[in-house]
Design a protein around this motif. Structure first.
Motif, PDB file in Angstrom:
ATOM      1  N   ASN A 266     -76.757 -51.492 103.146  1.00  0.00           N
ATOM      2  CA  ASN A 266     -75.528 -51.789 102.402  1.00  0.00           C
ATOM      3  C   ASN A 266     -75.760 -51.829 100.902  1.00  0.00           C
ATOM      4  N   LEU A 267     -76.943 -52.313 100.526  1.00  0.00           N
ATOM      5  CA  LEU A 267     -77.278 -52.440  99.106  1.00  0.00           C
ATOM      6  C   LEU A 267     -77.850 -51.142  98.527  1.00  0.00           C
ATOM      7  N   GLY A 268     -78.008 -50.124  99.363  1.00  0.00           N
ATOM      8  CA  GLY A 268     -78.563 -48.854  98.897  1.00  0.00           C
ATOM      9  C   GLY A 268     -80.064 -48.870  98.735  1.00  0.00           C
ATOM     10  N   MET A 269     -80.721 -49.881  99.308  1.00  0.00           N
ATOM     11  CA  MET A 269     -82.175 -50.006  99.190  1.00  0.00           C
ATOM     12  C   MET A 269     -82.814 -49.342 100.413  1.00  0.00           C
ATOM     13  N   LEU A 270     -82.816 -48.027 100.424  1.00  0.00           N
ATOM     14  CA  LEU A 270     -83.157 -47.285 101.627  1.00  0.00           C
ATOM     15  C   LEU A 270     -84.635 -47.383 101.994  1.00  0.00           C
ATOM     16  N   GLU A 271     -85.513 -47.330 101.011  1.00  0.00           N
ATOM     17  CA  GLU A 271     -86.940 -47.427 101.314  1.00  0.00           C
ATOM     18  C   GLU A 271     -87.275 -48.794 101.895  1.00  0.00           C
ATOM     19  N   THR A 272     -86.666 -49.840 101.350  1.00  0.00           N
ATOM     20  CA  THR A 272     -86.882 -51.188 101.882  1.00  0.00           C
ATOM     21  C   THR A 272     -86.352 -51.280 103.299  1.00  0.00           C
ATOM     22  N   ALA A 273     -85.210 -50.665 103.551  1.00  0.00           N
ATOM     23  CA  ALA A 273     -84.649 -50.657 104.902  1.00  0.00           C
ATOM     24  C   ALA A 273     -85.604 -49.975 105.876  1.00  0.00           C
ATOM     25  N   PHE A 274     -86.209 -48.843 105.472  1.00  0.00           N
ATOM     26  CA  PHE A 274     -87.175 -48.155 106.320  1.00  0.00           C
ATOM     27  C   PHE A 274     -88.351 -49.070 106.660  1.00  0.00           C
ATOM     28  N   LEU A 275     -88.858 -49.762 105.659  1.00  0.00           N
ATOM     29  CA  LEU A 275     -90.013 -50.628 105.875  1.00  0.00           C
ATOM     30  C   LEU A 275     -89.679 -51.768 106.836  1.00  0.00           C
ATOM     31  N   VAL A 276     -88.484 -52.321 106.719  1.00  0.00           N
ATOM     32  CA  VAL A 276     -88.051 -53.383 107.637  1.00  0.00           C
ATOM     33  C   VAL A 276     -87.955 -52.846 109.057  1.00  0.00           C
ATOM     34  N   LEU A 277     -87.437 -51.627 109.192  1.00  0.00           N
ATOM     35  CA  LEU A 277     -87.319 -51.024 110.525  1.00  0.00           C
ATOM     36  C   LEU A 277     -88.701 -50.777 111.140  1.00  0.00           C
ATOM     37  N   GLU A 278     -89.654 -50.381 110.331  1.00  0.00           N
ATOM     38  CA  GLU A 278     -91.031 -50.234 110.819  1.00  0.00           C
ATOM     39  C   GLU A 278     -91.565 -51.574 111.309  1.00  0.00           C
ATOM     40  N   SER A 279     -91.331 -52.619 110.521  1.00  0.00           N
ATOM     41  CA  SER A 279     -91.784 -53.958 110.910  1.00  0.00           C
ATOM     42  C   SER A 279     -91.101 -54.400 112.199  1.00  0.00           C
ATOM     43  N   ALA A 280     -89.841 -54.033 112.348  1.00  0.00           N
ATOM     44  CA  ALA A 280     -89.087 -54.393 113.547  1.00  0.00           C
ATOM     45  C   ALA A 280     -89.705 -53.776 114.789  1.00  0.00           C
ATOM     46  N   ILE A 281     -90.041 -52.488 114.697  1.00  0.00           N
ATOM     47  CA  ILE A 281     -90.629 -51.795 115.840  1.00  0.00           C
ATOM     48  C   ILE A 281     -91.971 -52.424 116.208  1.00  0.00           C
ATOM     49  N   ASP A 282     -92.774 -52.751 115.203  1.00  0.00           N
ATOM     50  CA  ASP A 282     -94.061 -53.408 115.455  1.00  0.00           C
ATOM     51  C   ASP A 282     -93.856 -54.783 116.096  1.00  0.00           C
ATOM     52  N   PHE A 283     -92.936 -55.557 115.551  1.00  0.00           N
ATOM     53  CA  PHE A 283     -92.687 -56.917 116.041  1.00  0.00           C
ATOM     54  C   PHE A 283     -92.213 -56.877 117.493  1.00  0.00           C
ATOM     55  N   ILE A 284     -91.266 -56.002 117.775  1.00  0.00           N
ATOM     56  CA  ILE A 284     -90.706 -55.909 119.130  1.00  0.00           C
ATOM     57  C   ILE A 284     -91.773 -55.433 120.114  1.00  0.00           C
ATOM     58  N   SER A 285     -92.517 -54.403 119.735  1.00  0.00           N
ATOM     59  CA  SER A 285     -93.550 -53.857 120.622  1.00  0.00           C
ATOM     60  C   SER A 285     -94.691 -54.846 120.841  1.00  0.00           C
ATOM     61  N   ASN A 286     -95.088 -55.543 119.795  1.00  0.00           N
ATOM     62  CA  ASN A 286     -96.181 -56.509 119.909  1.00  0.00           C
ATOM     63  C   ASN A 286     -95.824 -57.684 120.809  1.00  0.00           C
ATOM     64  N   ASN A 287     -94.538 -57.919 120.968  1.00  0.00           N
ATOM     65  CA  ASN A 287     -94.086 -59.002 121.845  1.00  0.00           C
ATOM     66  C   ASN A 287     -93.638 -58.481 123.211  1.00  0.00           C
ATOM     67  N   ASP A 288     -94.031 -57.237 123.523  1.00  0.00           N
ATOM     68  CA  ASP A 288     -93.724 -56.627 124.828  1.00  0.00           C
ATOM     69  C   ASP A 288     -92.248 -56.700 125.165  1.00  0.00           C
ATOM     70  N   SER A 289     -91.439 -56.425 124.163  1.00  0.00           N
ATOM     71  CA  SER A 289     -89.989 -56.473 124.348  1.00  0.00           C
ATOM     72  C   SER A 289     -89.393 -55.089 124.109  1.00  0.00           C
ATOM     73  N   HIS A 290     -88.213 -54.869 124.652  1.00  0.00           N
ATOM     74  CA  HIS A 290     -87.459 -53.645 124.376  1.00  0.00           C
ATOM     75  C   HIS A 290     -86.115 -53.974 123.727  1.00  0.00           C
ATOM     76  N   PHE A 291     -85.765 -55.261 123.729  1.00  0.00           N
ATOM     77  CA  PHE A 291     -84.455 -55.666 123.238  1.00  0.00           C
ATOM     78  C   PHE A 291     -84.254 -55.271 121.776  1.00  0.00           C
ATOM     79  N   MET A 292     -83.179 -54.587 121.484  1.00  0.00           N
ATOM     80  CA  MET A 292     -82.773 -54.129 120.153  1.00  0.00           C
ATOM     81  C   MET A 292     -83.462 -52.846 119.707  1.00  0.00           C
ATOM     82  N   LEU A 293     -84.412 -52.315 120.468  1.00  0.00           N
ATOM     83  CA  LEU A 293     -85.091 -51.098 120.018  1.00  0.00           C
ATOM     84  C   LEU A 293     -84.095 -49.950 119.855  1.00  0.00           C
TER      85      LEU A 293
END
Length: 254
Positions: A185-212
């Motif tokens: 929303n703020l136009g901070m696209l690179e930051t958004a990408f980095l958060v999404l990368e962290s999200a995938i790592d966080f979800i996978s590291n916790n053996d979850s699929h929710f929200m992927l």
């Protein structure tokens, strides 16, 4: 929907399995087709676990049903009924009540004033549990929609504060989605990408699929925006998610 049904005419079943486990990031074309088939969109989220608003079970069940079905007008009317209001007793129930009311307000009120107020009221009850983190994240989202960058940062700092030291709950996955969406929303696209990368790592590291699925869908939206704006990442901290989405290597020295 089974993996084979989802994959039909789009990709292989093995690809779906790899995506669900967070081991593979498909290109934008595949992501868009998968998200369209799943009827995903950026605003309609559901919780993994719902919170009770009352000791009267039928009230909590009805609140959950309306949330899951995205029936926000009915949810708002239901929560404002005298019968429901009189049944809310504990601080935990009150926190959940204001959270759900704020969610309904968010989808119904264009100025977001009621939603902002009720998320704040939810925080007045408790500030150290997952539901409070969700309220902080939702306040961050509202701030991003109002282009209030500083407030957005502050709310997400609170949402993620000491997250590594608390027991994992699947609803925590939502925090990453809301943060990335806010940066979009703020136009901070690179930051958004980095958060999404962290999200995938966080979800996978916790053996979850929710929200992927939602995370990948949002990734397509960020990628499409980046492509529209002809953004080229040329710093040392390139996001691998960006490269994988387009299935091409981005070179620094061209």
């Amino acid at each position: 929907m089974s993996q084979s049904d989802l994959a039909k005419d789009i990709c292989s079943q093995a690809t779906i399995s790899a995506i669900e486990s967070g081991k593979y990031m498909p290109n934008v074309k595949i992501l868009v087709e998968l998200c369209n088939k799943l009827d995903l969109n950026t605003d309609m989220l559901i919780l993994h676990d719902y919170y009770k608003i009352s000791s009267i079970e039928k009230f909590s069940e009805e609140c959950e049903r309306l949330c899951k079905n995205h029936e926000y007008q009915k949810l708002e009317t239901f929560l404002n009924s005298t019968e429901v209001l009189n049944s809310v007793e504990t601080e935990w129930e009150l926190q959940a009540y204001y959270y759900y009311l704020a969610c309904a307000n968010f989808h119904l009120d264009s100025d977001l004033t009621g939603s902002y107020r009720n998320f704040k009221l939810s925080l007045a009850e408790k500030e150290n549990n997952t539901l409070a983190r969700l309220s902080f994240a939702c306040l961050g989202l509202i701030s991003s929609l109002k282009k209030q960058k500083k407030q957005t940062f502050e709310y997400f700092l609170n949402a993620f504060k000491n997250i590594e030291s608390i027991p994992y709950e699947p609803n925590l996955n939502i925090l990453f989605y809301l943060e990335a969406y806010s940066y979009l929303n703020l136009g901070m696209l690179e930051t958004a990408f980095l958060v999404l990368e962290s999200a995938i790592d966080f979800i996978s590291n916790n053996d979850s699929h929710f929200m992927l699925g939602n995370i990948y869908f949002l990734a397509t939206k960020v990628a499409e925006r980046a492509e529209q704006l002809n953004i080229v990442r040329d710093n040392e901290q390139k996001s691998s998610i960006f490269e994988e989405l387009f299935n091409e290597k981005i070179y620094k020295n061209i």
